[in-house]
Design a protein around this motif. Structure first.
Motif, short mmCIF file in Angstrom:
data_model
loop_
_atom_site.label_atom_id
_atom_site.label_comp_id
_atom_site.label_asym_id
_atom_site.label_seq_id
_atom_site.Cartn_x
_atom_site.Cartn_y
_atom_site.Cartn_z
N LYS A 91 0.81 -1.22 0.00
CA LYS A 91 0.00 0.00 0.00
C LYS A 91 0.85 1.28 0.00
N ILE A 92 2.13 1.14 0.33
CA ILE A 92 2.97 2.32 0.52
C ILE A 92 3.25 3.04 -0.80
N GLY A 93 3.45 2.29 -1.90
CA GLY A 93 3.77 2.89 -3.19
C GLY A 93 2.70 3.86 -3.66
N LYS A 94 1.42 3.47 -3.56
CA LYS A 94 0.33 4.34 -3.98
C LYS A 94 0.22 5.57 -3.09
N LEU A 95 0.48 5.36 -1.79
CA LEU A 95 0.45 6.49 -0.85
C LEU A 95 1.52 7.51 -1.20
N GLY A 97 3.13 7.95 -4.06
CA GLY A 97 2.84 8.57 -5.36
C GLY A 97 1.79 9.66 -5.26
N SER A 98 0.74 9.39 -4.54
CA SER A 98 -0.32 10.39 -4.36
C SER A 98 0.20 11.61 -3.60
N ALA A 99 1.05 11.35 -2.60
CA ALA A 99 1.61 12.44 -1.79
C ALA A 99 2.52 13.33 -2.64
N ILE A 100 3.28 12.75 -3.57
CA ILE A 100 4.13 13.55 -4.46
C ILE A 100 3.30 14.54 -5.26
N MET A 225 7.04 1.73 -6.39
CA MET A 225 6.22 2.84 -6.87
C MET A 225 6.54 3.09 -8.34
N THR A 226 5.51 3.30 -9.14
CA THR A 226 5.70 3.59 -10.57
C THR A 226 5.20 5.00 -10.87
N LEU A 227 5.47 5.48 -12.07
CA LEU A 227 5.02 6.81 -12.46
C LEU A 227 3.50 6.91 -12.45
N LYS A 228 2.82 5.78 -12.68
CA LYS A 228 1.35 5.78 -12.67
C LYS A 228 0.80 6.07 -11.28
#
Length: 480
Positions: A91-95, A97-100, A225-228
């Motif tokens: 779950k950390i990758g999406k978190l 990415g959204s925070a960026i 985490m990906t660019l998406k």
């Protein structure tokens, strides 16, 4: 012991793990305080008295915005810690990415506002006339590079959430060294005064962020985490829900400090500069409490995720005892020898006298804040940021601000009374936290008792089903 074990706060010795995690945070905070103090120290030695006032008032405004953003990034730390405790690193990758996406948009908005309203903010702060233009200049230069300030705090919050407090230390170390070199070159050699200090500050943050990105790309992180993932998503709603009360509290609390700065600015240039020096010393005094709160939030969040409430409470109690003991020593030094410390920042005797007045009133804050911040770190680790905000606003606007104002309007006003307002408000905040802690503990105990009852009922039902099944089997055997 592996790095993974070091970053797992759900097992092992609490004092050992907390101190090991807290020391790099403390070291980073010391470097941050030096980072901020260097501007004032070098401007005080090689610049002008109006330059000291300009940096003091300008940095107060910038600190208010910076601390507000930093409080918002604390939500990222808490959520990552919780996911680690729940064993859900996916779950950390999406978190992240959204925070960026969120923090980049926020930094653009804040940059525009700081550039446009620099003059209005300086006037609102009642900056002394001799220092008004310098204050405006400081805010505009720092505001122009505010994106680097935002992302420095955001990147550090990610690693603290992962249980790694060493990388934020590296980042602030890079920034501190760059800032010192920049100040010496621009202020001491080229005599750029306030402008040189502001350029050095933002330039150092930029260097730190750029180098930290290169360092991160070479490290193996426990999430992907990906660019998406860099987009506005539902994760933003959750960390804003946790972080917004903390950010609002810090914003309004720092707004109150700006009001106090404005109260003192009316007392003249010596009082304004003396308060500026005292503020820098105060930032060092608050290092231990701040390190405890930051480490406490990560430590408690992991244990909440792992359902180890008793361990979380024991961590809070350790923080109070450990921090309070050190706070007593710090209070002694500040109360009896604060004038010697103030002389490190300026050679002006009148400014030193004013700084020492404030510090004597403020001294006991180094003890009581360790208790308050341990409570706050514990509550933040439970995502109970609404209460943290409520008590913070209550102590600020019911005690600290009114008391500071009253003390500042007295005939021949001394800064001692203004300094005393801080520990008085903190004791009030501790009282509120203690009441909430007792109520919350009783509520959790009741919920756990109900859960135990539900488990027992489930066991009874399963037992009854087994008995009925045995009877059916016996009847079938008799028929056969």
């Amino acid at each position: 012991m592996s790095a993974e074990d070091n970053q797992d706060f759900t097992k092992g010795s609490i004092p050992k793990k907390m101190i090991k995690f807290m020391l790099p945070i403390l070291a980073a905070l010391i470097l941050q305080a030096m980072y901020s103090a260097v501007d004032l120290l070098i401007v005080g030695k090689f610049g002008t008295t109006s330059g000291i006032s300009g940096v003091t008032t300008g940095s107060s405004i910038m600190n208010m915005v910076t601390f507000t953003v930093a409080s918002l990034t604390t939500a990222v730390t808490i959520m990552i810690g919780r996911y680690i405790g729940e064993k859900k690193p996916e779950k950390i990758g999406k978190l992240v990415g959204s925070a960026i996406a969120f923090f980049f948009a926020l930094s653009v908005v804040l940059t525009i506002l700081l550039l446009i309203f620099a003059k209005q903010l300086s006037v609102l702060m009642q900056a002394p006339e001799e220092a008004l233009d310098l204050t405006i200049l400081y805010i505009r230069i720092c505001g122009g590079g505010f994106v680097f300030v935002v992302f420095y705090n955001f990147i550090s919050s990610i690693f603290r959430g992962l249980g790694d407090s060493n990388m934020p230390l590296v980042f602030v170390g890079i920034a501190c060294i760059a800032n010192i070199i920049g100040d010496l070159v621009l202020v001491a050699i080229f005599h750029m005064n306030v402008a040189g200090a502001a350029i050095a500050t933002i330039g150092a943050q930029a260097i730190s962020v750029i180098l930290s990105v290169f360092i991160i790309r070479r490290r193996k992180l426990p999430f992907k985490m990906t660019l998406k993932d860099i987009r506005f998503s539902s994760e933003i709603k959750e960390f804003v829900y946790i972080g917004a009360p903390l950010a609002l509290q810090d914003f309004l609390t720092n707004l109150s400090f700006l009001a106090i700065c404005a109260f003192i600015n009316r007392l003249g240039l010596d009082a304004s500069s003396g308060y500026g020096v005292a503020q820098k010393i105060q930032s060092f005094v608050m290092l231990i409490p701040s390190a405890i709160m930051q480490s406490m939030a990560s430590f408690v969040a992991q244990n909440v995720g792992a359902r180890k409430e008793k361990r979380a409470k024991n961590a809070m109690k350790f923080g109070m005892l450990f921090g309070g003991g050190i706070g007593v020593v710090v209070a002694y030094v500040v109360f009896f020898h604060g004038d010697l410390v103030a002389k490190l920042f300026t050679n002006d005797a009148a400014v030193v006298t004013r700084a020492f007045e404030f510090l004597r009133g403020f001294a006991i804050e180094s003890v009581v804040t360790c208790i308050l911040f341990s409570f706050m770190g514990y509550f933040n680790g439970h995502s109970q940021s609404l209460f943290v905000m409520a008590q913070g606003l209550a102590q600020t606007f019911l005690i600290r601000l009114p008391m500071s104002y009253v003390m500042s309007i007295q005939k021949d006003a001394s800064l001692f009374g203004v300094g005393l307002a801080a520990p008085t408000a903190t004791v009030f905040g501790i009282t509120l936290c203690l009441i909430y802690y007792i109520i919350n503990s009783r509520k959790m105990k009741k919920n756990n008792d109900n859960l135990d009852v539900d488990i027992d009922l489930d066991k009874d039902i399963e037992s009854d089903k087994d008995i009925e099944l045995d009877k059916v089997v016996e009847q079938d055997q008799e028929k056969k």
